[in-house]
Write an enzyme that holds these catalytic residues in place. Structure first.
Site, PDB file in Angstrom:
ATOM      1  N   HIS B  73      31.491  42.436  20.581  1.00  0.00           N
ATOM      2  CA  HIS B  73      30.530  43.222  19.123  1.00  0.00           C
ATOM      3  C   HIS B  73      31.598  43.689  18.155  1.00  0.00           C
ATOM      4  O   HIS B  73      31.446  43.301  17.053  1.00  0.00           O
ATOM      5  CB  HIS B  73      29.932  44.548  19.688  1.00  0.00           C
ATOM      6  CG  HIS B  73      28.928  44.589  18.104  1.00  0.00           C
ATOM      7  ND1 HIS B  73      29.743  46.397  18.042  1.00  0.00           N
ATOM      8  CD2 HIS B  73      27.922  44.648  17.107  1.00  0.00           C
ATOM      9  CE1 HIS B  73      28.383  46.236  16.772  1.00  0.00           C
ATOM     10  NE2 HIS B  73      28.403  45.094  16.336  1.00  0.00           N
ATOM     11  N   GLU B  76      32.861  41.151  17.154  1.00  0.00           N
ATOM     12  CA  GLU B  76      32.396  39.781  15.409  1.00  0.00           C
ATOM     13  C   GLU B  76      32.577  40.739  14.159  1.00  0.00           C
ATOM     14  O   GLU B  76      33.150  40.176  13.677  1.00  0.00           O
ATOM     15  CB  GLU B  76      30.766  40.298  15.771  1.00  0.00           C
ATOM     16  CG  GLU B  76      30.077  39.740  14.934  1.00  0.00           C
ATOM     17  CD  GLU B  76      28.961  41.023  15.082  1.00  0.00           C
ATOM     18  OE1 GLU B  76      28.575  40.986  13.918  1.00  0.00           O
ATOM     19  OE2 GLU B  76      28.386  40.843  16.049  1.00  0.00           O
ATOM     20  N   HIS B  77      32.737  42.595  14.497  1.00  0.00           N
ATOM     21  CA  HIS B  77      33.075  42.997  12.728  1.00  0.00           C
ATOM     22  C   HIS B  77      33.942  42.008  12.801  1.00  0.00           C
ATOM     23  O   HIS B  77      34.020  42.069  10.873  1.00  0.00           O
ATOM     24  CB  HIS B  77      32.785  44.313  13.843  1.00  0.00           C
ATOM     25  CG  HIS B  77      31.253  45.167  13.514  1.00  0.00           C
ATOM     26  ND1 HIS B  77      31.266  46.098  12.786  1.00  0.00           N
ATOM     27  CD2 HIS B  77      30.508  44.731  13.767  1.00  0.00           C
ATOM     28  CE1 HIS B  77      29.824  46.743  12.622  1.00  0.00           C
ATOM     29  NE2 HIS B  77      29.188  45.979  13.756  1.00  0.00           N
ATOM     30  N   GLU B 148      26.796  52.724  14.075  1.00  0.00           N
ATOM     31  CA  GLU B 148      26.351  51.705  14.576  1.00  0.00           C
ATOM     32  C   GLU B 148      25.355  52.109  15.623  1.00  0.00           C
ATOM     33  O   GLU B 148      24.175  52.318  16.129  1.00  0.00           O
ATOM     34  CB  GLU B 148      26.642  50.539  14.504  1.00  0.00           C
ATOM     35  CG  GLU B 148      24.983  49.431  14.706  1.00  0.00           C
ATOM     36  CD  GLU B 148      26.107  47.292  14.428  1.00  0.00           C
ATOM     37  OE1 GLU B 148      27.589  47.332  14.655  1.00  0.00           O
ATOM     38  OE2 GLU B 148      25.610  46.808  14.904  1.00  0.00           O
TER      39      GLU B 148
END
Lengths: 429, 440
Positions: B73, B76-77, B148
């Site tokens: 994740h 991905e950012h 997040e």
């Protein structure tokens, strides 16, 4: 064959909108009942509407109606309730596959219309009220929906912020009522609300189908002729700007959560909707907007920081999730970015990119049946005969100076903060 | 490594839909569905790399590499930031609406647009193939992802799901949070990001899916221009041994919720390839017959006020995990669990209702036709089929056309063990002390 749109009036207060687009494999019908929001009545209307797609005299339980829908190849009957300015909009939708996909030559559309007629005109009634069993289920659903509002912290924050921003206005009330309003309802009073809904609301009907289906308009004319509509309202003006408070109101609520949430409502007297929409996108509604680039990317204050604009209330709301210790920094940055726009401190490139994003959104009209319904319903409520080309031209015509003036016209009205209790905060900071 | 590009036309005789599968010389598999009449284009570029891929090796590695939780994740950012600018600023020039997501078993980069799809596709293929990580940019992202993580920590739907998975799985990383924890992501470095990137963002491990207003030849031309041929790495992800037992039957947590939420999971044996698709379809039909709004179980739970309209069920499966999930809100989740288990035993003993099976089959057939009439759904159908190892995006509807009630009954009898369950409950924190429950 390209897509077409035709509007006709079934009566003075019932509009019928036929959209034909040959690429679709379904027939989708959307019936919109429009009524003023009322503390006394909105809960009853919402509960009555939810009961219409649960059962009817022909299919007298949720089980039987759902089984019929399964036999119609994933047919659906559903209700959603929205608020538009000071009005409650109740959407009752029916959809199913087109007849050409039937495996056993069923007349799927004919059966769908039969279900729509039964649901709208012949609800499941006993002793002068909705059937007790079905009523009890939907009554609990509505109460649970209200209780569960707090489960989604972002949505809860936005609702609370709007409640304070629109204080003393009718639009401060929920589109489906408050708990105390629901508790007053009975199967009988909800049935009365149903009759009132059917007879007094303004109605807009949408059909999105791959080929012309004239039988649908005929069917709805028949349905609503039988509905004994007395003194129905005609379409109102939905634009009811929210007055600015004499000074901004700040409200903090403490809950056992990890992350604080903040929503800030700004109000404007600018009624140029295309300017306000472009400003909103440039400010905080795209992943290259000023709020995204600065509050999130540059300062790493928030995972999300977004703006949204209510055309009917002329109110722009910014909301974000933020650490308690960063609330004031985030607030200051959100205000600073708006001031920067008012001072013209944004690039021509950003403005042009924002226009591109607006054009992209407009040109996606027709990607789904619901995109047509949203588009043409907006045309109706704005009393504007938009086409894709005319809407693009309107965005093109918005000037940098108009955006600066629109930003300058936005005044802070309300700040709502959902604050993490100190115990949680100390663990996580 | 494949040296040539081959194109195959795949047509469904059932829905009438067609798509093209391209085995590109670079190693990438590409699916294109030209959808007449649609003005929008939806493109997905995905790697088979998600939160569960925490231990892996390639033919160049001697040993397995273990990485911190949440790194897929995080990657991905960071891929959205290239050397010169933020990728969103590139998309801004085309007007496309771009995004990305990381799930348990994939990372996916996507855009949708109504104009300039070729330019947007070039951006997509370029930035995903050009990583740029520095210690400073990794440090900067910690704050955003930390927020997040905190946001999902406040999401009771997330809490109730992961507690259920922790109740079912002893070792499999499906039980870990997709974004990791603030502690685990603090261990991520630019070097580790490059290691993961070079392992999983190999075109042999990826798929491109484009649907809507597009032309296969145009997509191919862009692919030919931008795809960088990759060496086949014999990538191997390994997962710890997972016994067919559960960890705990019940997990209770308290949070700021208005209604009590629950997630009930039944652990089934995972499958691979076509067997997995078949099992998933059988399981889907079984839970529809058992618990959808047409079922007696649903009706009785509603009548007794034990569930409301958010009750739902789903099949959740991937590499090394297969779970049947029932979830919703209830004042008494334990009774809901008992009733569901009773219905499963009853189905094992007496078989599922044939009439309901026929109805659910019709409904599922309709649902699949409806899905192929949407640009975003079609792009996802093609992507999912590839990542699931199916031969064709229309395998499921083909399977469905041949499925019998005996197949579904066999699945219920052989694959669902009603004792292998975990019930996760999230209650209102104000009731915590009053009820005296023990927090997990």
């Amino acid at each position: 064959m390209s897509a077409s749109y035709k509007r006709s009036m079934l009566s003075e207060s019932i509009g019928f909108n036929a959209i034909v687009d040959p690429k679709f494999k379904t027939n989708a019908i959307n019936v919109r009942f429009i009524l003023p929001i009322s503390k006394e009545r909105s809960a009853g209307y919402a509960l009555a509407a939810s009961l219409l797609t649960t059962s009817c005299q022909k299919y007298p339980s949720v089980t039987l109606l759902n089984r019929k829908m399964n036999r119609l190849y994933c047919g659906s009957a559903s209700v959603s309730i929205n608020k538009l300015g000071n009005y409650q909009v109740i959407n009752v939708s029916f959809s199913a596959l087109c007849n050409c996909y039937a495996l056993e030559n069923e007349d799927i559309l004919g059966e769908l219309l039969d279900i729509a007629e039964n649901c709208l005109l012949y609800p499941n009634i006993e002793d002068g009220g909705f059937s007790k069993n079905e009523y009890a289920i939907k009554y609990k659903d509505l109460l649970d929906t209200i209780e569960a509002e707090i489960n989604d912290k972002r949505d809860y924050t936005l609702k609370k912020c709007m409640g304070i921003a629109y204080k003393n206005e009718i639009s401060a009330f929920s589109s489906y009522g408050q708990k105390e309003d629901v508790l007053k309802l009975t199967p009988q009073s909800t049935y009365d609300a149903y009759k009132e809904l059917l007879s007094t609301s303004a109605i807009e009907i949408f059909l999105v189908s791959p080929k012309p289906e004239p039988s649908v308009a005929d069917k709805f004319k028949k349905i609503f002729s039988a509905a004994n509509r007395e003194n129905p309202m005609t379409l109102p003006s939905f634009i009811t700007p929210s007055p600015l408070k004499s000074k901004p109101e700040e409200f903090t609520e403490v809950l056992p959560v990890t992350q604080c949430k903040m929503a800030m409502a700004f109000k404007t007297d600018c009624d140029q909707v295309y300017t306000m929409m472009l400003l909103n996108m440039l400010y905080g509604a795209t992943p290259f907007s000023l709020l995204f680039s600065n509050v999130r990317e540059k300062l790493s204050l928030c995972y999300y920081c977004l703006s949204s604009y209510s055309e009917t209330k002329q109110t722009l709301i910014v909301d974000c999730g933020v650490l308690k210790s960063n609330i004031e920094t985030a607030k200051a940055e959100i205000i600073k970015q708006l001031e920067n726009i008012a001072n013209g401190e944004f690039s021509d490139e950003l403005l042009e990119n924002t226009r591109m994003s607006a054009y992209n959104s407009i040109k996606s009209l027709g990607a789904t049946s619901s995109s047509y319904v949203r588009w043409y319903f907006t045309n109706i409520i704005r009393n504007e005969n938009r086409t894709v080309e005319s809407a693009i031209a309107k965005f093109k015509a918005v000037t940098r100076e108009q955006i600066m003036a629109a930003a300058a016209s936005l005044k802070l009205d309300t700040v709502y903060i959902l604050e993490a209790s100190s115990e949680e905060e100390s663990v996580n900071e | 490594m494949s040296k040539t590009t081959t194109k195959t036309i795949i047509k469904s005789n059932i829905t009438g839909d067609t798509c093209i599968k391209i085995s590109h010389s670079s190693g990438l598999t590409i699916y294109v569905a030209e959808m007449e009449g649609f003005s929008t284009t939806h493109a997905l570029f995905a790697t088979k790399y998600g939160s569960i891929n925490t231990k892996f090796k390639t033919c160049h590695d001697d040993d397995y590499c273990t990485v911190p939780e949440g790194i897929a994740h995080f990657l991905e950012h960071k891929l959205f930031e290239n050397e010169d600018c933020d990728v969103f600023n590139l998309y801004a020039k085309t007007g496309a609406n771009a995004n990305a997501y990381t799930s348990f078993d994939r990372t996916c980069y996507l855009f949708s647009c109504s104009d300039h799809y070729k330019e947007s596709l070039e951006i997509l293929l370029s930035f995903v193939q050009n990583p740029y990580f520095t210690p400073e940019s990794v440090q900067k992202e910690l704050g955003i992802i930390g927020q997040e993580i905190q946001m999902t920590n406040d999401d009771p739907g997330w809490i109730v799901l992961f507690n259920m998975l922790r109740g079912l799985y002893h070792n499999h990383p499906v039980k870990i949070d997709i974004a990791g924890t603030e502690e685990s992501i603090a261990q991520i470095t630019d070097t580790l990001l490059y290691r993961c990137y070079n392992t999983f963002y190999n075109l042999h491990n990826m798929v491109l899916s484009v649907a809507g207003n597009c032309k296969v030849d145009e997509v191919l031309e862009i692919a030919d221009k931008l795809l960088k041929p990759c060496e086949y790495l014999s990538l191997e992800s390994v997962f710890p041994d997972e016994p067919m037992s559960i960890v705990k039957n019940e997990m209770v947590e308290y949070a700021a919720v208005g209604t009590t939420m629950f997630s009930l999971g039944f652990k089934c044996a995972p499958k691979d390839g076509f067997c997995s698709t078949k099992a998933r379809t059988e399981a889907y039909l079984a839970i529809q017959i058992l618990a959808n709004a047409s079922s007696e179980l649903y009706r009785s739970l509603m009548d007794d006020g034990l569930i409301n309209n958010v009750f739902a069920s789903e099949i959740f499966n991937g590499d090394g995990y297969f779970t049947i999930i029932f979830e919703g809100e209830s004042p008494d989740p334990n009774t809901v669990k008992d009733r569901i288990i009773e219905a499963i035993y009853n189905a094992k003993k007496n078989g599922l209702d044939k009439e309901l099976f026929d109805e659910v089959l019709k409904s599922t057939y309709g649902e699949m036709i409806i899905d192929t009439n949407n640009v975003g759904s079609m792009a996802n159908i093609m992507l999912n089929a590839h990542l699931n190892g199916d031969d064709s995006p229309f395998d499921t509807i083909k399977l469905l056309s041949k499925m019998t009630i005996d197949d579904v009954n066999r699945f219920v009898c052989d694959e669902i063990d009603p004792q292998l369950y975990s019930l996760s409950i999230v209650k209102n924190s104000q009731n915590c002390h009053a009820e005296g429950d023990v927090q997990q």
